[in-house]
Scaffold this motif. Structure first.
Motif, short mmCIF file in Angstrom:
data_model
loop_
_atom_site.label_atom_id
_atom_site.label_comp_id
_atom_site.label_asym_id
_atom_site.label_seq_id
_atom_site.Cartn_x
_atom_site.Cartn_y
_atom_site.Cartn_z
N LEU A 1 0.90 -1.24 0.06
CA LEU A 1 -0.16 0.06 -0.01
C LEU A 1 0.91 1.15 0.12
O LEU A 1 0.58 2.19 -0.45
N ARG B 1 3.59 1.48 -1.63
CA ARG B 1 4.15 1.43 -2.84
C ARG B 1 5.78 1.05 -2.34
O ARG B 1 6.75 1.55 -3.10
N ALA C 1 0.12 5.60 4.93
CA ALA C 1 0.05 4.88 3.81
C ALA C 1 -0.96 5.70 2.64
O ALA C 1 -0.55 5.93 1.70
N CYS C 2 -2.11 6.09 3.27
CA CYS C 2 -3.20 6.74 2.34
C CYS C 2 -2.88 8.29 2.06
O CYS C 2 -3.08 8.70 1.03
N ASP C 3 -2.60 8.93 3.16
CA ASP C 3 -2.60 10.54 3.04
C ASP C 3 -1.46 11.16 3.87
O ASP C 3 -1.91 11.63 4.97
N PHE D 1 -1.59 14.56 5.27
CA PHE D 1 -2.62 15.00 5.94
C PHE D 1 -2.23 14.59 7.32
O PHE D 1 -2.34 15.30 8.54
N ARG E 1 -5.20 -8.24 -2.81
CA ARG E 1 -5.64 -6.87 -3.39
C ARG E 1 -6.54 -7.02 -4.61
O ARG E 1 -7.21 -6.14 -4.74
N CYS F 1 -11.52 -4.44 -1.57
CA CYS F 1 -10.88 -3.17 -1.71
C CYS F 1 -11.40 -2.23 -0.31
O CYS F 1 -11.87 -0.98 -0.51
N ASN F 2 -10.72 -2.95 0.64
CA ASN F 2 -10.80 -2.23 2.07
C ASN F 2 -9.77 -2.92 3.00
O ASN F 2 -9.31 -3.98 2.72
N VAL F 3 -9.07 -2.04 3.54
CA VAL F 3 -8.04 -2.48 4.29
C VAL F 3 -8.19 -3.65 5.44
O VAL F 3 -7.39 -4.63 5.24
N LEU G 1 -3.16 12.72 -1.34
CA LEU G 1 -3.75 11.39 -1.24
C LEU G 1 -3.72 10.50 -2.11
O LEU G 1 -3.73 10.78 -3.41
N ASP G 2 -3.60 9.01 -1.73
CA ASP G 2 -3.37 7.87 -2.78
C ASP G 2 -4.88 7.42 -3.03
O ASP G 2 -5.30 6.84 -2.46
N THR H 1 -6.02 5.30 -4.98
CA THR H 1 -6.08 3.97 -5.14
C THR H 1 -6.06 3.18 -3.88
O THR H 1 -6.25 1.87 -3.87
N PHE H 2 -5.71 3.86 -2.79
CA PHE H 2 -5.64 3.03 -1.61
C PHE H 2 -7.06 2.52 -1.15
O PHE H 2 -8.21 3.22 -1.49
N PRO H 3 -6.99 1.34 -0.83
CA PRO H 3 -8.37 0.59 -0.35
C PRO H 3 -9.17 1.14 0.87
O PRO H 3 -8.95 0.30 2.03
N ILE H 4 -9.68 2.04 0.76
CA ILE H 4 -10.45 2.74 2.00
C ILE H 4 -11.83 3.11 1.59
O ILE H 4 -12.02 3.75 0.30
N VAL H 5 -12.89 3.08 2.28
CA VAL H 5 -14.07 3.35 1.95
C VAL H 5 -14.38 5.03 2.32
O VAL H 5 -13.80 5.54 3.45
N ASP I 1 -14.93 5.58 6.28
CA ASP I 1 -13.39 5.58 6.96
C ASP I 1 -12.64 6.59 6.81
O ASP I 1 -11.91 7.33 7.61
N PHE I 2 -12.60 6.99 5.30
CA PHE I 2 -11.70 8.12 5.00
C PHE I 2 -12.29 9.38 5.54
O PHE I 2 -11.43 10.25 6.26
N MET J 1 -11.35 10.08 9.54
CA MET J 1 -10.06 10.47 9.77
C MET J 1 -10.13 11.92 10.34
O MET J 1 -9.11 12.47 10.90
N PRO K 1 -15.35 2.52 -2.30
CA PRO K 1 -14.06 2.88 -2.20
C PRO K 1 -13.55 4.32 -2.68
O PRO K 1 -14.27 4.57 -3.67
N ILE K 2 -12.80 4.89 -1.89
CA ILE K 2 -12.60 6.55 -2.61
C ILE K 2 -11.98 6.40 -4.06
O ILE K 2 -12.08 7.52 -4.76
#
Lengths: 293, 263
Positions: A43, A45, A170-172, A175, A222, A226-228, B92-93, B95-99, B102-103, B106, B142-143
């Motif tokens: 995740l 990369r 990993a996501c943002d 932020f 993966r 599509c959810n962690v 923000l990525d 492609t990150f697997p988050i709905v 949850d996003f 944050m 997912p986002i």
């Protein structure tokens, strides 16, 4: 009961041979500890960084070997020290110079790897080198198994505590840096967990293939979810199922166990590419279906 | 939501940000020169100016992510984590697997940190925020499957949950359709009504005239500042363009107005 189980080709090796049971237990520990770390490597990369780090622990393990022979504590300690040193040096250079993260990691792991091979060649044979590079999952003794279990437990607890931190890092990442002081902890804490699991994995699968049980199940999973949360569970499950199948394959077809496990995991990935709902074939099939309607 | 923000509403009218001879730039090349003045609490302020005027740079400095080359910004004790900052290019990525749920959640980080659970009350607020930005029903998506406009709505919902006294928006309507702009502008107005200070970098002058009582016109130095109608005059805009172009060819880059005045 035992007689019945021994009559099944799926169970008989594990009923009959303690070394097979140990190997399976070791794989379970790695599936629970190392595979979730692999999911985050993917995740973030950093899949190739995982590979680089696995080479980086080599000189430490080699020095441990040089000093104390094939001693579990010495090689573990050496591997941890070398891995953490490379992670810190590479991270520090990347943050403070024009050299970027990937190059920085590459430079230190190449230094590390060549030093490791050199050290091993000073004493020992190519057999020893093979042991370090490819591990010996069928020769896990009690201390090694305990070590694997301990590292996996530590890793699971750390991951559970820091899950939100690791997800956001990993996501943002920017932020996270904005809203929390814990952002450096997320990075370096993750690198520590990575080294810990690579050292554990290297006892079982060797430095070359320890990354296999991290990345391959993660990539395969993966392609399905599509959810962690589900991704972490599915990856661990895939890792264990793949290891089980790999061990059986190695037993029945008389193949080396480490490569058999990693190849089985690789086959799972290829299969997921072909039939996983997020794989290239499935999306093609789905979009053509979409247009026909 | 209104009740919770009253603690900063009472400061309305007091200076929230103070710029003193503020000069900003990268690698010693100034992008904003000698900015002086203050922004009072509860302001709804648009920052406008030509490309390369230093608008985003100023926002970044206000957020505390860029150290001034010279001068200072006084944030009046406002912590960096109390500022909600929506950047132009989200790091923000996608492609990150988050709905979506949850996003957006944050945004509650300041309240729950890395370890606390959401709980029923906060879950309700997450849903409320998602509903407010018009993403109701997409909580489980997912986002990566959101359109540009929907993603921007999700980012606004996250800002909303941050419950920050100071909100910074850098070109928030860059690539989204008119309906999304209208919905999100309503939200900005709501934040203003709640007593929050909102500072937005914007390009659409018609939108600024309609929505923003105050404007700061920037062209690497302050061109004008005050009531929107008195700032966005043809003369001021013309001057801003000239200043930006003048700086652009490098001939005037080293000389600032303050320096000239002093000379």
């Amino acid at each position: 009961m035992n007689d019945f189980l021994s009559s099944l080709p799926l169970f008989s090796p594990f009923v009959e041979f303690a070394f097979m049971r140990r190997a399976l237990a070791g794989c379970l520990a790695l599936s629970l500890g190392a595979t979730p770390i692999g999911v985050f490597l993917m995740l973030r990369r950093m899949s190739l960084a995982g590979d680089a780090m696995s080479h980086a622990i080599l000189p430490g393990a080699a020095i441990g070997y040089l000093v104390a022979g094939l001693s579990l504590p010495a090689m573990t300690l050496g591997g941890l020290v070398a891995g953490l040193a490379v992670a810190l040096l590479a991270g520090g250079v990347a943050r403070n110079t024009v050299i970027k993260e990937d190059t920085s990691l590459a430079t230190f792991y190449l230094l590390s790897l060549s030093a490791g091979v050199l050290i091993i060649s000073l004493r020992g044979s190519s057999v020893d080198l093979l042991h370090v590079l490819f591990g010996s999952v069928l020769a896990l003794d009690d201390p090694a198994l305990l070590l694997l279990g301990a590292f996996a437990s530590l890793s699971i607890v750390a991951l559970a505590l820091g899950l939100r931190l690791f997800v956001l890092e990993a996501c943002d990442p920017s932020f996270l840096a904005r809203i929390s002081r814990l952002s450096p902890l997320a990075h370096y804490g993750f690198m520590v967990l990575l080294v810990l699991n690579l050292v554990a994995g290297f006892h079982a699968l060797g430095t070359l293939m320890a990354v296999g049980i991290m990345i391959l199940p993660a990539a395969a999973a993966r392609l399905w979810v599509c959810n962690v949360g589900p991704l972490l569970l599915l990856a661990s499950g895939t890792a264990f199922a793949g290891s089980l199948a790999g061990l059986l394959l190695s037993y029945h077809a008389d193949l080396p166990a480490g490569p058999a496990i990693v190849l089985t995991l690789g086959a799972t990935y290829l299969l997921s590419l072909a039939v996983g709902p997020l794989g290239p074939l499935a999306s093609r099939w789905r979009s053509s279906w979409h247009f026909e309607r | 939501m209104g009740a919770r923000v009253s603690h900063f509403a009472h400061r309305r009218g007091a200076a929230l940000l103070r710029f003193d001879n503020l000069t900003l730039g990268y690698n010693r090349h100034p992008a904003v020169h000698h900015l002086q003045g203050e922004i009072v609490s509860g302001s709804l302020l648009a920052i406008v100016g030509p490309n390369g005027a230093g608008k985003s740079t100023l926002l970044k400095a206000i957020a505390g992510e860029l150290r001034p080359l010279q001068g200072s910004i006084d944030r009046g004790g406002l912590d960096r984590r109390q500022i909600a900052y929506l950047t132009q290019q989200a790091t923000l990525d996608q492609t990150f697997p988050i709905v979506v749920h949850d996003f957006v959640a944050m945004g509650l980080w300041r309240e729950i940190g890395a370890f606390l659970g959401l709980g029923r009350e906060r879950r309700r607020r997450v849903h409320e925020a998602i509903e407010r930005v018009g993403l109701h029903g997409l909580e489980k998506r997912p986002i990566g499957a959101l359109s540009g406009g929907q993603l921007q709505r999700a980012l606004f919902a996250r800002v909303m949950l941050q419950d920050a006294p100071l909100v910074l928006l850098d070109e928030p309507y860059g690539a989204i359709d008119a309906a999304s702009v209208r919905d999100l502008a309503t939200l900005v107005r709501l934040w203003h009504d709640e007593g929050r200070t909102v500072i937005a970098v914007l390009h659409d002058l018609a939108h600024v005239r309609q929505e923003y009582p105050e404007t700061l016109l920037l062209a690497r130095e302050l061109v004008a500042r005050g009531e929107t109608a008195s700032v966005l005059t043809a003369a001021n805009l013309q001057r801003a363009r000239q200043l930006a172009e003048g700086h652009g060819d490098g001939t005037e880059a080293a000389i600032c107005r303050v320096d000239r005045d002093a000379a």
